[in-house]
Motif scaffolding. Structure first.
Motif, short mmCIF file in Angstrom:
data_model
loop_
_atom_site.label_atom_id
_atom_site.label_comp_id
_atom_site.label_asym_id
_atom_site.label_seq_id
_atom_site.Cartn_x
_atom_site.Cartn_y
_atom_site.Cartn_z
N HIS A 177 41.68 39.85 41.16
CA HIS A 177 41.12 38.63 41.51
C HIS A 177 42.19 38.22 42.81
O HIS A 177 43.23 38.71 42.61
CB HIS A 177 41.03 37.64 40.58
N ASP A 178 41.63 37.33 43.84
CA ASP A 178 42.54 37.14 44.85
C ASP A 178 43.17 35.75 44.55
O ASP A 178 44.13 35.55 45.12
CB ASP A 178 41.47 37.02 45.94
N LEU B 16 39.50 34.15 39.50
CA LEU B 16 39.62 34.02 38.25
C LEU B 16 39.95 32.83 37.62
O LEU B 16 41.06 31.92 38.11
CB LEU B 16 40.69 35.04 37.52
N LYS C 142 37.36 36.88 45.16
CA LYS C 142 37.31 36.81 43.70
C LYS C 142 38.02 35.70 43.25
O LYS C 142 39.49 35.69 43.47
CB LYS C 142 37.28 37.83 43.16
N THR D 155 35.30 34.40 38.19
CA THR D 155 35.05 34.87 36.83
C THR D 155 35.68 33.82 35.81
O THR D 155 36.73 33.41 36.17
CB THR D 155 35.48 36.17 36.68
N CYS E 296 32.60 32.01 46.72
CA CYS E 296 33.52 32.77 46.14
C CYS E 296 32.74 33.47 44.88
O CYS E 296 31.84 32.80 44.24
CB CYS E 296 34.71 32.29 45.71
#
Length: 187
Positions: A73-74, A5, A3, A36, A33
């Protein structure tokens, strides 16, 4: 699925940096991926961080919500406007609040060990390149692994269409590529 961002350090309507980060997010999505995209204007009314305010009232709800987004998030795709060779107060305030340790958290939990790709876009000839150094320094100091490659887009006002989207094919390809690079770090 990893994830990411994606956000710009700008709360301005029709922000060039927000347009840029949305295009970079497309590249990360194409690379597999879950991305967001956050409009930071939604967080522009978070009070300026002070320890006195935090001690008296705790963390504001919007600051908590943003911190939770960062924690969940990653990695981060960040586009920063350049204000007097530095980043915006909105960006710095968001980082300051999110860096505060709350009960049950590890220090810098929203940031430590995560990855970030940096972009700057400006109508000027330098493309916001001067802001990338302080953003990189800030993020590195709080434990974020910042990709070596970064992107500064100059004369961006000439690269957007009437819908305020970056439409120049060469620039879109570069933005997609930086999103894909970040995605590749997460595999």
């Amino acid at each position: 699925m990893s994830k990411i961002l994606a956000f710009a350090g700008s709360g301005r309507k029709h922000s060039y940096n927000f347009a840029a980060v949305k295009k970079a997010a497309e590249g990360a999505t194409q690379a597999g991926c879950d991305v967001t995209v956050v409009d930071m204007s939604e967080y522009a009314d978070i009070p300026i961080f002070t320890e006195d305010l935090e001690a008296e009232h705790g963390m504001p709800e919007k600051a908590k919500a943003l911190k939770e987004l960062l924690k969940s998030h990653d990695a981060f795709l960040i586009a920063s406007p350049e204000y007097n060779s530095g980043y915006s107060a909105l960006f710095k305030n968001a980082i300051d609040w999110a860096s505060r340790k709350e009960e049950g958290e590890k220090p810098l939990e929203a940031f430590k060990g995560k990855f970030a790709a940096l972009i700057a876009a400006s109508p000027g000839g330098l493309g916001g390149i001067r802001v990338l150094v302080p953003v990189r320094l800030l993020l590195s100091n709080i434990g974020v692994n910042v990709l070596g490659d970064q992107l500064a887009i100059s004369n961006v006002g000439n690269l957007v269409n009437d819908e305020h989207q970056i439409s120049d094919e060469v620039t879109v390809k570069k933005l997609h590529n930086i999103g894909k690079q970040l995605a590749s770090m997460l595999k």
